[in-house]
Design a protein around this motif. Structure first.
Motif, PDB file in Angstrom:
ATOM      1  N   ASN A   1       0.847  -1.189   0.000  1.00 54.09           N
ATOM      2  CA  ASN A   1       0.000   0.000   0.000  1.00 54.09           C
ATOM      3  C   ASN A   1       0.885   1.242   0.000  1.00 54.09           C
ATOM      4  O   ASN A   1       1.139   1.845   1.036  1.00 54.09           O
ATOM      5  CB  ASN A   1      -0.919  -0.004   1.225  1.00 54.09           C
ATOM      6  CG  ASN A   1      -1.937   1.126   1.187  1.00 54.09           C
ATOM      7  OD1 ASN A   1      -2.208   1.707   0.140  1.00 54.09           O
ATOM      8  ND2 ASN A   1      -2.514   1.417   2.343  1.00 54.09           N
ATOM      9  N   GLY A   2       1.416   1.583  -1.181  1.00 49.21           N
ATOM     10  CA  GLY A   2       2.372   2.688  -1.251  1.00 49.21           C
ATOM     11  C   GLY A   2       3.639   2.312  -0.526  1.00 49.21           C
ATOM     12  O   GLY A   2       4.289   1.325  -0.866  1.00 49.21           O
TER      13      GLY A   2
ATOM     14  N   ARG B   1       3.988 -12.421 -13.349  1.00 47.92           N
ATOM     15  CA  ARG B   1       3.010 -11.593 -12.636  1.00 47.92           C
ATOM     16  C   ARG B   1       3.446 -11.370 -11.189  1.00 47.92           C
ATOM     17  O   ARG B   1       4.304 -12.076 -10.659  1.00 47.92           O
ATOM     18  CB  ARG B   1       1.643 -12.277 -12.659  1.00 47.92           C
ATOM     19  CG  ARG B   1       0.967 -12.247 -14.014  1.00 47.92           C
ATOM     20  CD  ARG B   1      -0.218 -13.190 -14.070  1.00 47.92           C
ATOM     21  NE  ARG B   1      -1.113 -12.854 -15.179  1.00 47.92           N
ATOM     22  CZ  ARG B   1      -2.048 -13.666 -15.661  1.00 47.92           C
ATOM     23  NH1 ARG B   1      -2.203 -14.876 -15.139  1.00 47.92           N
ATOM     24  NH2 ARG B   1      -2.829 -13.280 -16.654  1.00 47.92           N
ATOM     25  N   SER B   2       2.822 -10.405 -10.547  1.00 50.69           N
ATOM     26  CA  SER B   2       3.176 -10.077  -9.163  1.00 50.69           C
ATOM     27  C   SER B   2       2.471 -11.004  -8.186  1.00 50.69           C
ATOM     28  O   SER B   2       1.304 -11.369  -8.353  1.00 50.69           O
ATOM     29  CB  SER B   2       2.805  -8.627  -8.855  1.00 50.69           C
ATOM     30  OG  SER B   2       3.612  -7.740  -9.594  1.00 50.69           O
ATOM     31  N   THR B   3       3.209 -11.356  -7.137  1.00 51.28           N
ATOM     32  CA  THR B   3       2.711 -12.218  -6.065  1.00 51.28           C
ATOM     33  C   THR B   3       2.348 -11.330  -4.886  1.00 51.28           C
ATOM     34  O   THR B   3       3.202 -10.614  -4.360  1.00 51.28           O
ATOM     35  CB  THR B   3       3.791 -13.218  -5.627  1.00 51.28           C
ATOM     36  OG1 THR B   3       4.296 -13.901  -6.771  1.00 51.28           O
ATOM     37  CG2 THR B   3       3.248 -14.202  -4.616  1.00 51.28           C
ATOM     38  N   THR B   4       1.095 -11.362  -4.460  1.00 46.42           N
ATOM     39  CA  THR B   4       0.652 -10.487  -3.379  1.00 46.42           C
ATOM     40  C   THR B   4      -0.037 -11.286  -2.283  1.00 46.42           C
ATOM     41  O   THR B   4      -0.885 -12.137  -2.560  1.00 46.42           O
ATOM     42  CB  THR B   4      -0.306  -9.404  -3.908  1.00 46.42           C
ATOM     43  OG1 THR B   4       0.412  -8.559  -4.809  1.00 46.42           O
ATOM     44  CG2 THR B   4      -0.859  -8.551  -2.774  1.00 46.42           C
ATOM     45  N   PHE B   5       0.351 -11.001  -1.049  1.00 46.39           N
ATOM     46  CA  PHE B   5      -0.280 -11.624   0.113  1.00 46.39           C
ATOM     47  C   PHE B   5      -1.071 -10.562   0.869  1.00 46.39           C
ATOM     48  O   PHE B   5      -0.545  -9.496   1.207  1.00 46.39           O
ATOM     49  CB  PHE B   5       0.761 -12.274   1.016  1.00 46.39           C
ATOM     50  CG  PHE B   5       1.260 -13.582   0.463  1.00 46.39           C
ATOM     51  CD1 PHE B   5       0.654 -14.779   0.822  1.00 46.39           C
ATOM     52  CD2 PHE B   5       2.300 -13.607  -0.455  1.00 46.39           C
ATOM     53  CE1 PHE B   5       1.097 -15.982   0.290  1.00 46.39           C
ATOM     54  CE2 PHE B   5       2.748 -14.806  -0.992  1.00 46.39           C
ATOM     55  CZ  PHE B   5       2.144 -16.002  -0.625  1.00 46.39           C
ATOM     56  N   LEU B   6      -2.329 -10.866   1.113  1.00 43.57           N
ATOM     57  CA  LEU B   6      -3.236  -9.974   1.825  1.00 43.57           C
ATOM     58  C   LEU B   6      -3.735 -10.722   3.057  1.00 43.57           C
ATOM     59  O   LEU B   6      -4.532 -11.653   2.951  1.00 43.57           O
ATOM     60  CB  LEU B   6      -4.410  -9.582   0.923  1.00 43.57           C
ATOM     61  CG  LEU B   6      -5.522  -8.731   1.538  1.00 43.57           C
ATOM     62  CD1 LEU B   6      -4.997  -7.337   1.890  1.00 43.57           C
ATOM     63  CD2 LEU B   6      -6.709  -8.623   0.588  1.00 43.57           C
TER      64      LEU B   6
ATOM     65  N   TYR C   1     -13.846  -4.812   3.187  1.00 46.57           N
ATOM     66  CA  TYR C   1     -13.340  -3.450   3.020  1.00 46.57           C
ATOM     67  C   TYR C   1     -12.357  -3.382   1.860  1.00 46.57           C
ATOM     68  O   TYR C   1     -12.424  -2.481   1.030  1.00 46.57           O
ATOM     69  CB  TYR C   1     -12.666  -2.972   4.309  1.00 46.57           C
ATOM     70  CG  TYR C   1     -12.207  -1.541   4.238  1.00 46.57           C
ATOM     71  CD1 TYR C   1     -13.080  -0.505   4.544  1.00 46.57           C
ATOM     72  CD2 TYR C   1     -10.912  -1.218   3.823  1.00 46.57           C
ATOM     73  CE1 TYR C   1     -12.669   0.827   4.455  1.00 46.57           C
ATOM     74  CE2 TYR C   1     -10.502   0.102   3.724  1.00 46.57           C
ATOM     75  CZ  TYR C   1     -11.390   1.108   4.044  1.00 46.57           C
ATOM     76  OH  TYR C   1     -10.985   2.421   3.928  1.00 46.57           O
ATOM     77  N   TYR C   2     -11.437  -4.371   1.808  1.00 53.97           N
ATOM     78  CA  TYR C   2     -10.463  -4.361   0.716  1.00 53.97           C
ATOM     79  C   TYR C   2     -11.161  -4.467  -0.631  1.00 53.97           C
ATOM     80  O   TYR C   2     -10.812  -3.742  -1.572  1.00 53.97           O
ATOM     81  CB  TYR C   2      -9.453  -5.500   0.861  1.00 53.97           C
ATOM     82  CG  TYR C   2      -8.487  -5.513  -0.310  1.00 53.97           C
ATOM     83  CD1 TYR C   2      -7.321  -4.748  -0.267  1.00 53.97           C
ATOM     84  CD2 TYR C   2      -8.773  -6.207  -1.478  1.00 53.97           C
ATOM     85  CE1 TYR C   2      -6.469  -4.698  -1.355  1.00 53.97           C
ATOM     86  CE2 TYR C   2      -7.929  -6.166  -2.577  1.00 53.97           C
ATOM     87  CZ  TYR C   2      -6.784  -5.407  -2.512  1.00 53.97           C
ATOM     88  OH  TYR C   2      -5.953  -5.343  -3.606  1.00 53.97           O
ATOM     89  N   SER C   3     -12.120  -5.353  -0.766  1.00 53.16           N
ATOM     90  CA  SER C   3     -12.767  -5.556  -2.068  1.00 53.16           C
ATOM     91  C   SER C   3     -13.552  -4.324  -2.503  1.00 53.16           C
ATOM     92  O   SER C   3     -13.747  -4.107  -3.698  1.00 53.16           O
ATOM     93  CB  SER C   3     -13.697  -6.776  -2.016  1.00 53.16           C
ATOM     94  OG  SER C   3     -14.848  -6.519  -1.233  1.00 53.16           O
TER      95      SER C   3
ATOM     96  N   ILE D   1      -6.650  -1.862  -3.337  1.00 55.91           N
ATOM     97  CA  ILE D   1      -5.377  -1.193  -3.637  1.00 55.91           C
ATOM     98  C   ILE D   1      -4.913  -1.594  -5.028  1.00 55.91           C
ATOM     99  O   ILE D   1      -4.441  -0.757  -5.805  1.00 55.91           O
ATOM    100  CB  ILE D   1      -4.330  -1.575  -2.574  1.00 55.91           C
ATOM    101  CG1 ILE D   1      -4.769  -1.045  -1.198  1.00 55.91           C
ATOM    102  CG2 ILE D   1      -2.956  -1.024  -2.940  1.00 55.91           C
ATOM    103  CD1 ILE D   1      -3.941  -1.566  -0.048  1.00 55.91           C
ATOM    104  N   ILE D   2      -5.047  -2.853  -5.341  1.00 49.26           N
ATOM    105  CA  ILE D   2      -4.770  -3.350  -6.691  1.00 49.26           C
ATOM    106  C   ILE D   2      -6.096  -3.377  -7.441  1.00 49.26           C
ATOM    107  O   ILE D   2      -7.055  -3.993  -6.954  1.00 49.26           O
ATOM    108  CB  ILE D   2      -4.154  -4.761  -6.629  1.00 49.26           C
ATOM    109  CG1 ILE D   2      -2.812  -4.716  -5.900  1.00 49.26           C
ATOM    110  CG2 ILE D   2      -3.988  -5.352  -8.032  1.00 49.26           C
ATOM    111  CD1 ILE D   2      -2.367  -6.053  -5.366  1.00 49.26           C
TER     112      ILE D   2
END
Length: 548
Positions: free
Chosen positions: A89-90, A370-375, A389-391, A395-396
């Motif tokens: 997130n930034g 591709r980018s690997t992201t953990f939330l 909230y995220y959906s 952020i992506i």
């Protein structure tokens, strides 16, 4: 002298050539595909370390907005930093989630007719409205069957009914559960209409003043103690612009015994009325009044999702997002003895799986395109609030989110021959899963208890509602050998009995090899998606589609 200069020049050329060759060899070595090696590095020891830490008493049950949250956030951020993941997130690894914490005074009684029902014993009541006092006074009671309004199933329990200012009593699950041969809904497989969250939402849309669900263990898939523990104490919601004025004033539950007494007072047999509700859309006035006073304290606060990414080599703007929820129920200081809901199975196991997978992706020599992201999200136990909230504040961008892979309550019951797919048949992600399972000589099956509606009960559902294909799968029910079968019989009793209880603690006796195998499985699914330019689709029969 000229000859000496020529020899010196040739020597330099030789040195540079050898150096270039060595550098080339070094580069080639670093670019060797080490997927198989990394795959096997996912191991039970790392899983155990993470589970024991997160489920320790020091973390106080990981309740949002407490010291337990801060310890959890510090641990997760430290782990992702050490693995070389970038802030998602930034310049921050955290996404603030605005929560409202609401606590109902337990000194309350629900009166229905001549029945005075005690809090947590015969009923639970609360409110989502941001008010200090909510009073339900002599509200007319109406039975509305399953409380479903589903045009696509030609079913409306509210048809011809005005419930404004009234209290509706609702059955748990949906009409297909106890009548699977009827062809109604999806038989034993729960639809979203069977979830408690839908029932309160629909009652609110209909203008009811209160909505009370009758708890039954089998169709709910959990006992009354889960309701009593999960719905008492501090409750959380997302901050609303209108203070949740559009919600029913009172949301509650009745035990089955309480419901039977209420229906008897109305001159009705609960079982007979339920049979009528199962047969078709149904409602009936009970000619009783309901009253309860909910004294409410509330405060706003911030909790946090944790988000970390490894940029892709070729398409860094496209992401596969892995999710797990870090939160649990905290502690109850009114309890004698053990007060901490450690949440080892739910969901220190899922977070541990996420961390060992994150380590594996970080150790790949050849980075995926591709980018690997953990939330790792907050407030799942309060209604999937962190992922919701995220959906709604991604952020992506969602149209750059290839897929979601979710880990929740991973199996501590050892290795299995089968892989249970929760919500089987919903998307093309199962093609990737089948390929990964074949590598392990395993096969895919439908989840063991589709009537429980697990597809709607974990964080992947927040992505699915936004049209992002979402996968939730883990070890099935066929043990790999007889020793594992015997272990499962012993351990499963404890696991089920400790769901949302203080006894959900890490046990040295746990066989974590099943989580190891499942983490490797999902790691492979993610790797194939990350290394592809495919965009998996929903199945034509699925209720979800990508948002255009």
């Amino acid at each position: 002298m000229k000859t000496c200069h020529m020899m010196w020049a040739l020597s330099l050329i030789t040195i540079f050539t050898l150096s270039a060759c060595q550098n080339s060899q070094t580069t080639e070595t670093s670019q060797v595909d080490n997927f198989d090696e990394v795959y096997t590095q996912i191991n039970t020891q790392d899983l155990k370390t993470h589970i024991k830490t997160l489920a320790s008493d020091e973390y106080e049950g990981r309740l949002p907005t407490t010291i337990g949250e801060q310890k959890t956030l510090d641990y997760l951020v430290s782990e992702f930093k050490a693995l070389g993941y970038q802030p998602g997130n930034g310049d921050s690894y955290l996404q603030p989630v605005e929560l409202i914490e609401m606590t109902a005074d337990p000194d309350m009684t629900l009166t229905i007719g001549d029945n005075h029902l005690a809090y947590k014993e015969g009923m639970i009541a609360s409110t989502k409205r941001e008010q200090n006092l909510v009073e339900l006074k002599e509200s007319d009671l109406v039975f509305v069957g399953y409380g479903v309004n589903a045009p696509e199933y030609n079913w409306n329990d509210y048809e011809g009914l005005d419930v404004k200012g009234k209290t509706v009593v609702i059955l748990v699950n949906d009409p297909g559960f106890e009548n699977p041969a009827s062809g109604k809904f999806q038989g034993k497989t729960m639809t979203y209409y069977g979830r408690w969250s839908y029932k309160y939402e629909e009652a609110s849309r209909q203008g009811a003043e209160a909505a009370i669900i009758v708890h039954e263990t089998k169709p709910a898939s959990y006992g009354w103690s889960v309701v009593a523990n999960s719905w008492s104490g501090a409750q959380y919601g997302l901050v609303s612009k209108n203070g949740n004025a559009d919600r029913v004033a009172v949301e509650g539950w009745l035990t089955l015994e309480s419901a039977q007494k209420v229906f008897a007072d109305a001159g009705l047999d609960f079982t007979a009325e339920k049979e009528l509700a199962k047969a078709g859309p149904y409602n009936k006035a009970l000619n009783l009044k309901a009253s309860v006073t909910v004294k409410n304290s509330f405060k706003t606060s911030e909790s946090y999702n944790v988000i970390a990414s490894l940029p892709g080599a070729d398409s860094p703007d496209e992401h596969v997002i892995f999710t797990a929820h870090w939160d649990h129920l905290g502690k109850d200081e009114t309890k004698e003895g053990d007060q901490i809901y450690n949440g080892a199975h739910d969901n220190a196991t899922g977070v541990a799986a996420a961390l060992v997978m994150a380590k594996a992706y970080a150790n790949l020599n050849i980075k995926p395109q591709r980018s690997t992201t953990f939330l790792i999200v907050t407030a799942e136990e309060q209604g999937l609030l962190g992922s919701k909230y995220y959906s709604e504040h991604p952020i992506i961008p969602l149209d750059k989110t290839v897929a979601n892979i979710n880990m929740d309550a991973m199996s501590v019951l050892g290795k299995t021959k089968d892989v249970a797919v929760i919500g089987m048949g919903k998307s093309e992600l199962e093609t990737y899963l089948a390929k990964a399972a074949k590598r392990q000589n395993r096969y895919l099956v439908e989840e063991g208890h589709p009537e429980a509606g697990y597809y709607y009960r974990s964080d992947h559902f927040s992505f699915a509602k936004q049209g992002v294909p979402a996968l939730y799968a883990k070890g099935g029910e066929v043990p790999v050998d007889e020793a594992t079968a015997q272990y499962r019989k012993r351990t499963n009793v404890i696991v089920r009995g400790c769901y949302h209880q203080v006894c959900d603690q890490f046990r040295e006796s746990w066989d974590l090899s099943g989580i190891e195998e499942d983490a490797q499985l999902l790691f492979k699914v993610g790797y194939d998606l990350l290394s592809s330019d495919d965009w998996p689709n929903w199945a034509e029969t699925s209720e979800f589609q990508r948002q255009k």
